[in-house]
Scaffold this motif. Structure first.
Motif, PDB file in Angstrom:
ATOM      1  N   CYS A 180      75.816  17.734  -6.544  1.00 41.30           N
ATOM      2  CA  CYS A 180      77.006  18.055  -7.308  1.00 41.30           C
ATOM      3  C   CYS A 180      76.984  19.443  -7.905  1.00 41.30           C
ATOM      4  N   GLU A 181      76.387  20.345  -7.202  1.00 42.68           N
ATOM      5  CA  GLU A 181      76.445  21.729  -7.643  1.00 42.68           C
ATOM      6  C   GLU A 181      77.867  22.272  -7.445  1.00 42.68           C
ATOM      7  N   ASP A 186      73.654  24.944 -10.299  1.00 44.25           N
ATOM      8  CA  ASP A 186      73.298  23.689 -10.973  1.00 44.25           C
ATOM      9  C   ASP A 186      73.455  23.868 -12.479  1.00 44.25           C
ATOM     10  N   VAL A 223      74.088  26.138 -16.060  1.00 45.23           N
ATOM     11  CA  VAL A 223      74.770  27.276 -16.674  1.00 45.23           C
ATOM     12  C   VAL A 223      74.405  27.272 -18.150  1.00 45.23           C
ATOM     13  N   ILE A 251      83.188  31.218 -19.512  1.00 43.95           N
ATOM     14  CA  ILE A 251      83.822  30.214 -18.661  1.00 43.95           C
ATOM     15  C   ILE A 251      85.300  30.130 -19.016  1.00 43.95           C
ATOM     16  N   LYS A 252      86.125  30.178 -17.974  1.00 42.19           N
ATOM     17  CA  LYS A 252      87.565  30.047 -18.158  1.00 42.19           C
ATOM     18  C   LYS A 252      87.998  28.620 -17.852  1.00 42.19           C
ATOM     19  N   GLU A 253      87.405  28.060 -16.824  1.00 43.60           N
ATOM     20  CA  GLU A 253      87.866  26.758 -16.316  1.00 43.60           C
ATOM     21  C   GLU A 253      86.778  26.134 -15.447  1.00 43.60           C
ATOM     22  N   LEU A 254      86.714  24.824 -15.466  1.00 43.13           N
ATOM     23  CA  LEU A 254      85.872  24.090 -14.516  1.00 43.13           C
ATOM     24  C   LEU A 254      86.760  23.145 -13.720  1.00 43.13           C
ATOM     25  N   ALA A 255      86.472  23.006 -12.446  1.00 41.44           N
ATOM     26  CA  ALA A 255      87.136  22.002 -11.611  1.00 41.44           C
ATOM     27  C   ALA A 255      86.022  21.383 -10.775  1.00 41.44           C
ATOM     28  N   LEU A 256      85.393  20.384 -11.361  1.00 38.49           N
ATOM     29  CA  LEU A 256      84.124  19.903 -10.807  1.00 38.49           C
ATOM     30  C   LEU A 256      84.288  19.160  -9.491  1.00 38.49           C
ATOM     31  N   VAL A 257      85.365  18.401  -9.355  1.00 37.62           N
ATOM     32  CA  VAL A 257      85.582  17.671  -8.101  1.00 37.62           C
ATOM     33  C   VAL A 257      85.794  18.680  -6.954  1.00 37.62           C
ATOM     34  N   ASP A 258      86.361  19.836  -7.294  1.00 38.52           N
ATOM     35  CA  ASP A 258      86.528  20.923  -6.310  1.00 38.52           C
ATOM     36  C   ASP A 258      85.311  21.861  -6.284  1.00 38.52           C
ATOM     37  N   HIS A 259      84.282  21.538  -7.061  1.00 41.36           N
ATOM     38  CA  HIS A 259      83.033  22.334  -7.092  1.00 41.36           C
ATOM     39  C   HIS A 259      83.289  23.775  -7.538  1.00 41.36           C
TER      40      HIS A 259
END
Lengths: 63, 63
Positions: free
Chosen positions: A2-3, A22, A24, A47-55
């Motif tokens: 899940c990196e 992995d 941050v 960090i501006k944004e995370l979209a983890l499902v989109d990696h």
């Protein structure tokens, strides 16, 4: 695994700057990215944004 | 799926505050967490650390 991949946001563009992230760590105005191989990259960004499902980790530079 | 769980760091403790996070948006001193079901949680915090392979987002409150 899940990196995620780190991108730097510049206007409408997103530039890929580091893959397979992995860990941050955020330290004042610096950000330390560590990939799954233990390699590190430090940059002056936040960090501006995370979209983890989109990696995706979207960063923006700190002035 | 590569979602992560959000924890709030308080001293030596980490309190689980939101599960299955997909998206995170940072807006000034607020952070908006969105889970894979589209539910959202907003709090006054910032990201301290990510450990994506461990599915962890560590936050700390903004004073």
């Amino acid at each position: 695994m899940c990196e995620a991949h780190a991108y730097l946001s510049r206007g409408d563009q997103e530039e890929l700057i580091f893959e397979n992230v992995d860990r941050v760590d955020l330290q004042n105005e610096c950000i330390v990215l560590e990939n799954i191989f233990g390699q590190r990259k430090m940059l002056k960004a936040k960090i501006k944004e995370l979209a983890l499902v989109d990696h995706k980790i979207i960063l923006e530079e700190v002035e």
